[in-house]
Design an enzyme around this catalytic site. Structure first.
Site, PDB file in Angstrom:
ATOM      1  N   HIS A 140       4.598   5.624  11.668  1.00 30.69           N
ATOM      2  CA  HIS A 140       4.183   5.565  10.264  1.00 30.69           C
ATOM      3  C   HIS A 140       3.225   6.748  10.079  1.00 30.69           C
ATOM      4  O   HIS A 140       2.005   6.578  10.011  1.00 30.69           O
ATOM      5  CB  HIS A 140       3.490   4.224  10.015  1.00 30.69           C
ATOM      6  N   ARG A 150       0.793  -1.232   0.000  1.00 29.99           N
ATOM      7  CA  ARG A 150       0.000   0.000   0.000  1.00 29.99           C
ATOM      8  C   ARG A 150       0.827   1.285   0.000  1.00 29.99           C
ATOM      9  O   ARG A 150       0.582   2.181  -0.803  1.00 29.99           O
ATOM     10  CB  ARG A 150      -0.927   0.044   1.236  1.00 29.99           C
ATOM     11  N   THR A 151       1.760   1.393   0.935  1.00 24.22           N
ATOM     12  CA  THR A 151       2.432   2.694   1.094  1.00 24.22           C
ATOM     13  C   THR A 151       3.214   3.045  -0.163  1.00 24.22           C
ATOM     14  O   THR A 151       3.119   4.157  -0.690  1.00 24.22           O
ATOM     15  CB  THR A 151       3.347   2.666   2.332  1.00 24.22           C
ATOM     16  N   ARG A 180      11.145   3.830   3.711  1.00 20.72           N
ATOM     17  CA  ARG A 180      10.760   2.830   4.725  1.00 20.72           C
ATOM     18  C   ARG A 180      12.013   2.060   5.112  1.00 20.72           C
ATOM     19  O   ARG A 180      12.760   1.593   4.239  1.00 20.72           O
ATOM     20  CB  ARG A 180       9.700   1.860   4.204  1.00 20.72           C
ATOM     21  N   LYS A 187      26.503  -3.533  -1.881  1.00 22.08           N
ATOM     22  CA  LYS A 187      27.976  -3.413  -1.954  1.00 22.08           C
ATOM     23  C   LYS A 187      28.542  -2.686  -0.745  1.00 22.08           C
ATOM     24  O   LYS A 187      29.727  -2.395  -0.697  1.00 22.08           O
ATOM     25  CB  LYS A 187      28.365  -2.638  -3.223  1.00 22.08           C
TER      26      LYS A 187
HETATM   27  N1   CP Z   1      -0.443  -0.069   5.799  1.00 22.44           N
HETATM   28  C1   CP Z   1       0.784  -0.303   5.300  1.00 22.44           C
HETATM   29  O1   CP Z   1       1.792   0.313   5.712  1.00 22.44           O
HETATM   30  O2   CP Z   1       0.820  -1.263   4.336  1.00 22.44           O
HETATM   31  P1   CP Z   1       2.106  -1.713   3.505  1.00 22.44           P
HETATM   32  O3   CP Z   1       3.045  -2.386   4.488  1.00 22.44           O
HETATM   33  O4   CP Z   1       1.616  -2.653   2.463  1.00 22.44           O
HETATM   34  O5   CP Z   1       2.754  -0.484   2.943  1.00 22.44           O
END
Ligand code: CP
Length: 306
Positions: free
Chosen positions: A133, A55-56, A105, A84
């Site tokens: 998040h 999603r993100t 992320r 590397k």
């Molecule tokens: N909700 C969420 O962070 O989903 P993903 O891990 O798929 O990005």
């Protein structure tokens, strides 16, 4: 209000006015999302994902494309020069030459803040270990606001893995800016981090220690999370809490008719598939709201909306 050039590392760095401004901007993005725009033509978004995502990553990319921008990035650091031995600091210093904003992320807490210290372009934290998040919290707030008509005055339960789940940390901080009653429902092993509770208690009413069946009749929003197996230092601890909660039709018998269920997804077994077809289930609408909220974030940070 001007968010141009801002990093989004922690939800705590946004005021309620700024959050409300982002949510209001998201409203204006919905028609644009349907017909497309060149609002961010010539701008490039880099997505650097050191952990899996559906999603993100894809919703940020979709948001950028719908605003007329372009995207680059990686989701498999094994295929990049990190393999590397290139450091995160050097990776950021290089990629900022290719892009106007970076969505990062990373499994380590503090990684997004560390990256922001090296970057001369905005960094958006797309999940930093178990820590935070923030853009998920923004889309969660947006979903609540859209589906309930507002946030103030609601009773909200966060259910599941409140220790390792980063979305609930950001959401709890964000909700503490509103007038809500917050129930925290989890196995004792997965209680909300002490520092989060200390931060939000005193700002809003926080109720811990009740079971799901006691909480369900009082709540307007049930926010369910997956137990984050991958974050347990010891899998025998995971075995003790696995399957602690299962939201099914039986559990929902005492719920208010207009209660809504949210989930950041992915789900494993904590919400039964039979719930999907009920009016309670809003978690797939939440996915769509994620696109328009991320459009708003990009448009504001890149200065296309002031
Ligand atoms: N909700 C969420 O962070 O989903 P993903 O891990 O798929 O990005």
């Amino acid at each position: 209000m001007d968010l141009e050039g801002r990093d989004i590392i922690s939800i705590r760095e946004l005021t309620r006015e700024e959050i409300d401004w982002i949510l209001k901007t998201a409203d204006s993005m919905e028609p644009i999302a349907k017909k497309g725009s060149d609002m961010l033509k010539g701008k490039i978004l880099a997505t650097l994902f050191f952990e899996p995502s559906t999603r993100t990553k894809l919703s940020f990319e979709t948001a950028m494309l719908k605003l007329g921008g372009e995207t680059i990035g990686f989701a498999e650091p094994e295929a990049a020069s990190i393999k590397k031995g290139e450091s995160l600091a050097d990776t950021i210093r290089v990629i900022q030459n290719y892009s106007d904003v970076i969505v990062l992320r990373h499994p380590l807490e503090g990684a997004a803040r560390f990256a922001a210290e090296y970057a001369e372009i905005p960094i958006i934290n797309a999940g930093s270990g178990s820590e935070e998040h923030p853009t998920q919290a923004l889309l969660d707030l947006y979903t609540i606001r859209r589906e309930k008509g507002g946030i103030d005055g609601l009773n909200i339960a966060l259910v599941g893995d409140l220790r390792y789940g980063r979305t609930v940390h950001s959401l709890a901080y964000a909700l503490s800016l509103y007038n809500v009653k917050l129930y925290l429902v989890s196995p004792s092993l997965l209680r909300m981090r002490r520092e989060v509770i200390e931060d939000i208690k005193g700002k809003i009413e926080v109720i811990e220690g009740l079971g799901l069946e006691e909480v369900i009749p009082d709540v307007d929003v049930l926010y369910v999370t997956r137990i984050q197996k991958e974050r347990f230092p010891d899998l025998s601890e995971y075995a003790k809490v696995k399957g602690s909660y299962m939201i099914n039709l039986d559990v929902l018998k005492g719920a208010k008719d207009d209660m809504i269920i949210l989930h950041p997804l992915p789900r494993v077994d904590e919400v039964a598939v039979e719930v999907d077809s009920t009016p309670y289930a809003k978690y797939f609408k939440q996915v769509w709201y994620g696109v328009i909220v991320r459009m708003a974030i990009l448009a504001l940070i890149l200065g296309a909306v002031k």
